[in-house]
Design a protein around this motif. Structure first.
Motif, PDB file in Angstrom:
ATOM      1  N   HIS A  93      -7.968  18.466   4.754  1.00  0.00           N
ATOM      2  CA  HIS A  93      -8.397  17.181   4.202  1.00  0.00           C
ATOM      3  C   HIS A  93      -8.357  17.226   2.673  1.00  0.00           C
ATOM      4  O   HIS A  93      -8.822  18.192   2.066  1.00  0.00           O
ATOM      5  CB  HIS A  93      -9.807  16.832   4.683  1.00  0.00           C
ATOM      6  N   SER A 108     -14.881  10.754   7.051  1.00  0.00           N
ATOM      7  CA  SER A 108     -13.470  10.366   6.998  1.00  0.00           C
ATOM      8  C   SER A 108     -12.796  10.780   8.300  1.00  0.00           C
ATOM      9  O   SER A 108     -12.843  11.948   8.682  1.00  0.00           O
ATOM     10  CB  SER A 108     -12.794  11.051   5.802  1.00  0.00           C
ATOM     11  N   ALA A 144      -9.991  11.763  11.111  1.00  0.00           N
ATOM     12  CA  ALA A 144      -8.694  12.441  11.188  1.00  0.00           C
ATOM     13  C   ALA A 144      -7.620  11.373  11.404  1.00  0.00           C
ATOM     14  O   ALA A 144      -7.885  10.322  11.990  1.00  0.00           O
ATOM     15  CB  ALA A 144      -8.690  13.442  12.333  1.00  0.00           C
ATOM     16  N   TYR A 156     -13.259  14.660   7.942  1.00  0.00           N
ATOM     17  CA  TYR A 156     -14.195  15.319   7.033  1.00  0.00           C
ATOM     18  C   TYR A 156     -15.567  14.684   7.214  1.00  0.00           C
ATOM     19  O   TYR A 156     -15.700  13.459   7.215  1.00  0.00           O
ATOM     20  CB  TYR A 156     -13.704  15.149   5.592  1.00  0.00           C
ATOM     21  N   GLU A 201     -14.294  19.874  10.342  1.00  0.00           N
ATOM     22  CA  GLU A 201     -14.802  18.712   9.608  1.00  0.00           C
ATOM     23  C   GLU A 201     -15.966  19.077   8.682  1.00  0.00           C
ATOM     24  O   GLU A 201     -16.425  18.252   7.900  1.00  0.00           O
ATOM     25  CB  GLU A 201     -15.277  17.625  10.577  1.00  0.00           C
TER      26      GLU A 201
END
Length: 315
Positions: A122, A60, A62, A74, A310
């Motif tokens: 996140h 995913s 940022a 992430y 992350e």
């Protein structure tokens, strides 16, 4: 002498033959062709390949959220086919518990975003972070540090520069206990009302003191009372710091009862929450139970750096 020369020539020739690109390519070709050939007919390997997509997660990126501002990326997950195969080879049957994963970084990371404040981590990351702003409350720090140690929890302490200058031993104690330190300005001003020069001075002076006292560089800036303007965030970014706000406020400076503080936090805490607190009597008395209740929600507690990374939490 002749024998030594002959032996040396033979050794050199052998070395050149073994390291010849032709020989190297031939061996590589043998390795490359043999393994896949076996796996193509191996039912276990094919079962892993077939089931892998069910367990994989895409990374995913940022992003800048219209409400929450900067949101970190992430990592995704992909199945390591070869390692998973080796893990299951002994029994020869597919077992999801023996799958081995590799993390895949998102294309866009937090460092790639334009300067923007951060209010939470996140939303898929089952972790929260304690942001502990320190400009006073020395009498409660020892109890809080002891509680964090008992639970093996690391937090992020944002130190006012003037406080760190007057209390170097306490600042060192925070670092020696394994916690992270950040910048909380030098004299706790309203950052939104400062000029650019004054803003930079507040940040730089505090960074210099913290580094001199703790030998640590700060990566995060927490504006006093949450007051800032765009220029504040930009200047922090120029000094290699991200600006951190909060998701959940304990409002511990109002001296709530432990029950009131805990209910306030637990009613709002979720994946990625940044929980704001100070060294107060209310927090010191609530912290033990608060940590237990947060962990009972299957949420890990880490530093701001850990929450903002992350790195995927794999349970």
């Amino acid at each position: 002498m002749k024998k030594k020369i002959i032996i040396a020539v033979i050794v050199l020739a052998a070395f050149l033959i073994v390291n010849s690109p032709i020989v190297h390519n031939y061996v590589s070709a043998l390795k490359g062709s043999a393994l896949p050939a076996v796996k193509e007919t191996d039912s276990l390997y094919q079962s892993i390949v077939k089931n892998a997509p069910e367990y994989e997660k895409p990374p995913s990126d940022a992003k800048i959220d219209p409400v929450w501002k900067a949101i970190p990326g992430y990592n995704g997950l992909v199945v390591d086919l070869a390692a998973s195969y080796q893990n299951m080879k002994k029994k020869g049957t597919f077992d999801e518990k023996k799958l081995v994963f590799k993390q895949v970084k998102p294309k866009v990371q937090l460092k790639d975003l334009p300067p923007s404040p951060i209010y939470k981590g996140h939303p898929d990351k089952p972790m929260v972070s304690f942001i502990i702003n320190v400009a006073w409350g020395n009498e409660y720090l020892s109890d809080m540090l002891a509680t964090l140690k008992n639970h093996n929890v690391s937090a992020s302490f944002f130190l006012e520069g003037n406080w760190a200058k007057k209390n170097p031993e306490l600042a060192k104690m925070i670092i020696s206990a394994g916690h992270e330190v950040g910048n909380h300005s030098y004299s706790h001003p309203d950052m939104a009302k400062l000029t650019a020069a004054q803003t930079r001075e507040q940040m730089v002076k505090t960074n210099e003191i913290i580094e001199a006292v703790t030998d640590k560089k700060t990566e995060w800036f927490a504006p006093p009372s949450g007051s800032y303007r765009d220029e504040t965030v930009k200047i922090a970014d120029e000094l290699n710091m991200k600006t951190v706000m909060w998701t959940v406020d304990t409002v511990d400076w109002r001296k709530p009862s432990p029950d009131a503080l805990i209910n306030r936090v637990m009613g709002k805490v979720s994946n990625g929450s940044l929980i704001l607190m100070h060294p107060t009597e209310s927090t010191a008395k609530s912290l033990d139970r608060l940590i237990t209740l947060i962990e009972q929600k299957n949420l890990q507690i880490g530093t701001v750096s850990e929450l903002m990374s992350e790195e995927r939490v794999i349970k």
